[in-house]
Design an enzyme around this catalytic site. Structure first.
Site, PDB file in Angstrom:
ATOM      1  N   LYS A   1     -11.504  29.147   0.881  1.00 41.59           N
ATOM      2  CA  LYS A   1     -12.870  29.259   1.379  1.00 41.59           C
ATOM      3  C   LYS A   1     -13.831  28.887   0.261  1.00 41.59           C
ATOM      4  O   LYS A   1     -13.517  29.040  -0.895  1.00 41.59           O
ATOM      5  CB  LYS A   1     -13.119  30.706   1.804  1.00 41.59           C
ATOM      6  CG  LYS A   1     -14.204  30.781   2.858  1.00 41.59           C
ATOM      7  CD  LYS A   1     -14.123  32.066   3.615  1.00 41.59           C
ATOM      8  CE  LYS A   1     -15.161  32.090   4.696  1.00 41.59           C
ATOM      9  NZ  LYS A   1     -14.771  31.351   5.898  1.00 41.59           N
TER      10      LYS A   1
ATOM     11  N   ASN B 179     -13.965  28.750 -12.697  1.00 42.55           N
ATOM     12  CA  ASN B 179     -14.128  28.140 -11.363  1.00 42.55           C
ATOM     13  C   ASN B 179     -14.852  26.827 -11.553  1.00 42.55           C
ATOM     14  O   ASN B 179     -15.775  26.757 -12.351  1.00 42.55           O
ATOM     15  CB  ASN B 179     -15.031  28.996 -10.471  1.00 42.55           C
ATOM     16  CG  ASN B 179     -14.290  30.147  -9.848  1.00 42.55           C
ATOM     17  OD1 ASN B 179     -13.108  30.333 -10.114  1.00 42.55           O
ATOM     18  ND2 ASN B 179     -14.974  30.911  -9.043  1.00 42.55           N
ATOM     19  N   GLY B 180     -14.506  25.828 -10.750  1.00 37.99           N
ATOM     20  CA  GLY B 180     -15.231  24.554 -10.821  1.00 37.99           C
ATOM     21  C   GLY B 180     -14.388  23.471 -11.449  1.00 37.99           C
ATOM     22  O   GLY B 180     -13.158  23.601 -11.568  1.00 37.99           O
TER      23      GLY B 180
ATOM     24  N   LYS C 284     -10.366  23.977  14.322  1.00 43.22           N
ATOM     25  CA  LYS C 284      -9.866  25.358  14.237  1.00 43.22           C
ATOM     26  C   LYS C 284      -8.364  25.373  14.478  1.00 43.22           C
ATOM     27  O   LYS C 284      -7.609  26.003  13.764  1.00 43.22           O
ATOM     28  CB  LYS C 284     -10.599  26.190  15.294  1.00 43.22           C
ATOM     29  CG  LYS C 284     -10.829  27.608  15.009  1.00 43.22           C
ATOM     30  CD  LYS C 284     -11.970  27.938  14.103  1.00 43.22           C
ATOM     31  CE  LYS C 284     -12.064  27.125  12.854  1.00 43.22           C
ATOM     32  NZ  LYS C 284     -13.245  27.189  12.088  1.00 43.22           N
TER      33      LYS C 284
ATOM     34  N   ARG D  27     -10.434  32.904  -1.640  1.00 44.75           N
ATOM     35  CA  ARG D  27     -11.045  31.762  -2.325  1.00 44.75           C
ATOM     36  C   ARG D  27     -10.004  30.848  -2.955  1.00 44.75           C
ATOM     37  O   ARG D  27     -10.345  29.797  -3.511  1.00 44.75           O
ATOM     38  CB  ARG D  27     -11.995  32.254  -3.409  1.00 44.75           C
ATOM     39  CG  ARG D  27     -13.217  32.960  -2.880  1.00 44.75           C
ATOM     40  CD  ARG D  27     -14.116  33.382  -4.001  1.00 44.75           C
ATOM     41  NE  ARG D  27     -14.731  32.252  -4.646  1.00 44.75           N
ATOM     42  CZ  ARG D  27     -16.007  31.909  -4.508  1.00 44.75           C
ATOM     43  NH1 ARG D  27     -16.783  32.616  -3.739  1.00 44.75           N
ATOM     44  NH2 ARG D  27     -16.488  30.868  -5.130  1.00 44.75           N
TER      45      ARG D  27
ATOM     46  N   GLU E 287      -6.328  23.574  11.535  1.00 40.71           N
ATOM     47  CA  GLU E 287      -6.334  24.168  10.199  1.00 40.71           C
ATOM     48  C   GLU E 287      -5.501  25.437  10.103  1.00 40.71           C
ATOM     49  O   GLU E 287      -4.953  25.722   9.048  1.00 40.71           O
ATOM     50  CB  GLU E 287      -7.752  24.398   9.685  1.00 40.71           C
ATOM     51  CG  GLU E 287      -8.513  25.535  10.325  1.00 40.71           C
ATOM     52  CD  GLU E 287      -9.869  25.787   9.645  1.00 40.71           C
ATOM     53  OE1 GLU E 287     -10.824  26.076  10.358  1.00 40.71           O
ATOM     54  OE2 GLU E 287      -9.943  25.704   8.409  1.00 40.71           O
TER      55      GLU E 287
ATOM     56  N   GLU F  63     -15.108  21.164  16.819  1.00 38.20           N
ATOM     57  CA  GLU F  63     -14.837  22.427  16.135  1.00 38.20           C
ATOM     58  C   GLU F  63     -13.547  23.055  16.688  1.00 38.20           C
ATOM     59  O   GLU F  63     -12.726  23.578  15.938  1.00 38.20           O
ATOM     60  CB  GLU F  63     -16.026  23.384  16.313  1.00 38.20           C
ATOM     61  CG  GLU F  63     -15.817  24.789  15.793  1.00 38.20           C
ATOM     62  CD  GLU F  63     -15.523  24.863  14.302  1.00 38.20           C
ATOM     63  OE1 GLU F  63     -15.613  23.831  13.599  1.00 38.20           O
ATOM     64  OE2 GLU F  63     -15.155  25.958  13.843  1.00 38.20           O
TER      65      GLU F  63
ATOM     66  N   HIS G 203      -9.832   3.902  25.146  1.00 40.40           N
ATOM     67  CA  HIS G 203     -10.073   2.696  24.354  1.00 40.40           C
ATOM     68  C   HIS G 203      -9.129   2.621  23.161  1.00 40.40           C
ATOM     69  O   HIS G 203      -9.489   2.097  22.117  1.00 40.40           O
ATOM     70  CB  HIS G 203     -11.543   2.649  23.916  1.00 40.40           C
ATOM     71  CG  HIS G 203     -12.480   2.545  25.077  1.00 40.40           C
ATOM     72  ND1 HIS G 203     -12.676   1.371  25.768  1.00 40.40           N
ATOM     73  CD2 HIS G 203     -13.213   3.485  25.716  1.00 40.40           C
ATOM     74  CE1 HIS G 203     -13.521   1.596  26.767  1.00 40.40           C
ATOM     75  NE2 HIS G 203     -13.853   2.871  26.768  1.00 40.40           N
TER      76      HIS G 203
ATOM     77  N   CYS H 233     -11.318  29.266  -5.875  1.00 36.29           N
ATOM     78  CA  CYS H 233     -10.926  30.077  -7.022  1.00 36.29           C
ATOM     79  C   CYS H 233     -11.831  31.308  -7.066  1.00 36.29           C
ATOM     80  O   CYS H 233     -13.001  31.237  -6.712  1.00 36.29           O
ATOM     81  CB  CYS H 233     -11.018  29.366  -8.357  1.00 36.29           C
ATOM     82  SG  CYS H 233      -9.969  27.934  -8.518  1.00 36.29           S
TER      83      CYS H 233
ATOM     84  N   TRP I  71      -7.135  28.048  -6.761  1.00 34.76           N
ATOM     85  CA  TRP I  71      -6.902  26.967  -5.794  1.00 34.76           C
ATOM     86  C   TRP I  71      -6.795  25.709  -6.649  1.00 34.76           C
ATOM     87  O   TRP I  71      -7.783  25.234  -7.205  1.00 34.76           O
ATOM     88  CB  TRP I  71      -8.061  26.866  -4.816  1.00 34.76           C
ATOM     89  CG  TRP I  71      -7.847  25.865  -3.724  1.00 34.76           C
ATOM     90  CD1 TRP I  71      -7.179  26.067  -2.559  1.00 34.76           C
ATOM     91  CD2 TRP I  71      -8.318  24.512  -3.674  1.00 34.76           C
ATOM     92  NE1 TRP I  71      -7.191  24.927  -1.790  1.00 34.76           N
ATOM     93  CE2 TRP I  71      -7.892  23.953  -2.457  1.00 34.76           C
ATOM     94  CE3 TRP I  71      -9.057  23.714  -4.546  1.00 34.76           C
ATOM     95  CZ2 TRP I  71      -8.175  22.645  -2.084  1.00 34.76           C
ATOM     96  CZ3 TRP I  71      -9.341  22.407  -4.181  1.00 34.76           C
ATOM     97  CH2 TRP I  71      -8.902  21.889  -2.957  1.00 34.76           C
TER      98      TRP I  71
END
Ligand code: F6R
Length: 605
Positions: free
Chosen positions: A600, A99-100, A482, A27, A485, A478, A501, A2, A75
């Site tokens: 983000k 935010n939060g 990448k 964000r 996502e 990583e 296995h 957010c 978000w």
């Protein structure tokens, strides 16, 4: 997670706030809204969707004579993206953006409902707004109201608040979520992220936990403290723009060689690693007996690569923890264990909570952070900035690369100070890192066309596997993240020897398996692992060091890395993986900079 922005001053508040929202959109981008103070009244315009939707609404019905406004890009956490759930929220005379997360919102909500307050949304934010309004109506004192409400709320929040009977005035408070105020020629600004303020001004102050600020007219006042202590940022607006690239992600990938140099240069003296600029001297390194690296997502993956190097070079036992799990692990050793919290944003909720947990348990802490002046950087006992510059694309690239480069230098420094490597070896390794890493990475970026061809071969598949051994396995985690996502293709990274296995049963005719092989001593083994999946129909792609014998015959498609060193290969193979993810996502028509469901800076646990 957010974005918040606010402005009060002499003109065009809505224009400035929407411009800031465009920058903040990374964000969160599922709904957006603003509230402007116009002629003694508050006007709210909000919508599900992106800032472009808001701009259309504002173009149809412009807000005139606007001197003060707050805005928010969301978000979703509590309640799906929708008009009612989007911010700003208004209850009585109080309007705010948030935010939060307010963890005890249910209990506050039912108390307020019993008092006759009516809520229309599913959000915790509206409840926070109701609570501030409840105290405001009782006291008619903004500061008292905000503090009393904050006293009752648990969780993390940053609020920008306007009251309908106080024209052109913004109040703000933060607890656990970042909030920055800034002073421009034309008035005062506030935002959850310094980057959003760069087009307007460079003078800023980052609010401390629990501080309440009032922005009005020509004054910014922090309650009980007075005038804030302004600082200056050297970030430029150019840094926060795409600069001719199609996507921020692409721009940030190409910025990596320079970013790596920036992360290292101030920490190399006479050819040797030296972290004295960060307050870490020889005795700091000598005392370290064990290391915990704690982080989320890609930052945690950077920790995996670093842990490999630390153990290999310095023989210091190093464990990497997923930050959201760290608090559930009993601290086994405390004495002389260093807890390293790695975070690009410096605000990730789980990483911050881990840092606080580690401090509470008596560990010495180090924050490896990109965004300056952020909470993790401020609260850690020691901090080392990665100096990657603003990272706007949701998927990190240069943030990760600089975390790896900085921690690689840390590993060399630790090994040297502990007497595990001599001066010549330390110098050689440092030179390798400083010159080979950016060079090798840059050389791969110049071969983008080769990667485009690889992307064409795999972009229509549903599952893709990455395999590797040793450091290549750590890196492939990583690589896989990448890819999934931003392209939405299911992808998994496997230790090359582990695939058989169980997971090998998922290999079907044509399933792409991308093997990374940069370590000479592991070439034969990885070759066998590639053969195993190839025999079961996999379409195999090998990314390998040029020294690997008969590489071209090992797989269906081969990318030979530029000639470099062990350390250089970590970065060149990373660049191939980043480009694969980017080109695959592009061919699939994905929204590369703003992948679905993500945002983000994850400031909720
Ligand atoms: C993936 C990505 C995330 C972040 C993670 C931690 O591309 O960016 O996995 O690495 O959310 O974020 P920071 O480093 O800001 O703590």
């Amino acid at each position: 997670m957010c974005g918040i922005i606010g402005y009060t001053g002499i003109n065009e508040a809505v224009k400035k706030v929407t411009q800031g929202l465009e920058i903040l959109e990374y964000r969160g981008y599922d709904s957006v809204g603003i509230c402007a103070s116009v002629g003694g009244k508050l006007e709210i315009v909000k919508t599900k969707g992106r800032v472009s939707e808001l701009n259309k609404l504002l173009a149809n019905e412009p807000i005139q004579n606007d001197l003060c406004a707050i805005g928010h890009t969301r978000w979703a956490t509590h309640g799906a993206p929708s008009y009612v759930n989007s911010h700003p929220h208004m209850v009585g005379k109080t309007c705010l953006v948030h935010n939060g997360i307010i963890e005890n919102y249910k209990e506050i909500k039912s108390r307020l409902e019993n008092e006759g307050v009516n809520f229309v949304s599913d959000t915790d934010t509206e409840v926070g707004c109701g609570l501030i309004n409840y105290y405001y109506e009782k006291t008619n004192e903004p500061y008292e109201a905000i503090l009393s409400a904050s006293d009752k709320m648990r969780g993390s929040y940053a609020f920008a608040i306007m009251f309908s009977d106080e024209e052109n005035t913004i109040y703000a408070i933060r607890q656990g979520s970042p909030l920055i105020i800034a002073k421009g020629q034309d008035g005062f600004y506030l935002a959850s992220d310094l980057t959003a303020l760069i087009p307007f001004t460079k003078e800023y102050y980052s609010l401390c936990e629990g501080e309440v600020v009032k922005l009005a007219g020509n004054k910014a006042e922090i309650y009980q403290k007075g005038e804030p202590q302004w600082k200056r940022t050297d970030m430029t607006y150019e840094m926060a723009k795409k600069g001719g690239y199609d996507h921020f992600m692409l721009k940030e990938m190409y910025e990596q060689p320079k970013a790596i140099e920036n992360s290292l240069s101030s920490r190399i003296k006479d050819g040797l690693p030296d972290f004295s600029v960060d307050g870490m001297d020889k005795s700091f390194f000598e005392e370290i007996k064990a290391i915990h690296i704690v982080a989320c997502g890609s930052a945690m993956h950077a920790g995996l690569v670093a842990s490999h190097l630390i153990e290999k070079l310095a023989f210091v036992p190093t464990r990497v923890y997923i930050a959201s799990e760290y608090r559930y692990t009993p601290p086994l050793t405390i004495d002389d264990t260093l807890v390293v919290v790695v975070s690009q944003s410096g605000e990730t909720a789980d990483s911050l909570a881990s840092l606080r947990y580690a401090k509470e348990k008596g560990f010495k802490t180090l924050g490896i952070v990109n965004a300056v002046e952020t909470t993790i950087a401020k609260e850690a006992d020691y901090r080392a900035y990665t100096y990657a510059g603003p990272e706007i694309a949701v998927a990190t690239t240069k943030g990760y690369a600089t975390q790896v480069s900085l921690m690689s230098l840390f590993a060399i420094c630790l090994a040297y100070n502990k007497g595990k490597i001599d001066t010549n070896t330390a110098k050689d390794l440092t030179t390798c890192l400083f010159s080979h890493a950016p060079k090798a990475l840059g050389e791969v970026l110049e071969r983008r066309d080769e990667v485009k061809e690889i992307a064409k071969l795999i972009y229509e598949r549903d599952d893709i596997f990455y395999i590797g051994r040793g450091i290549d396995y750590q890196m492939s985690q990583e690589a896989s993240l990448k890819l999934k996502e931003i392209s939405y293709i299911h992808s998994q990274a496997y230790a090359a020897g582990e695939l058989k296995h169980g997971t090998i049963s998922l290999i079907e005719c044509g399933t792409p398996v991308i093997a990374i092989a940069t370590e000479e001593k592991l070439f034969d083994k990885i070759d066998s692992n590639v053969k195993e999946v190839r025999a079961r129909g996999a379409y195999t792609i090998l990314i390998c060091d040029g020294e690997m014998e008969n590489a071209q015959e090992c797989a269906d498609k081969v990318f030979i890395l530029p000639k470099s060193s062990y350390i250089g290969n970590i970065f060149s193979s990373l660049a191939v993986a980043q480009l694969i993810a980017y080109e695959v996502a592009r061919l699939r028509g994905c929204d590369i900079d703003k992948p679905k469901n993500l945002a983000k800076s994850v400031t909720v646990e």
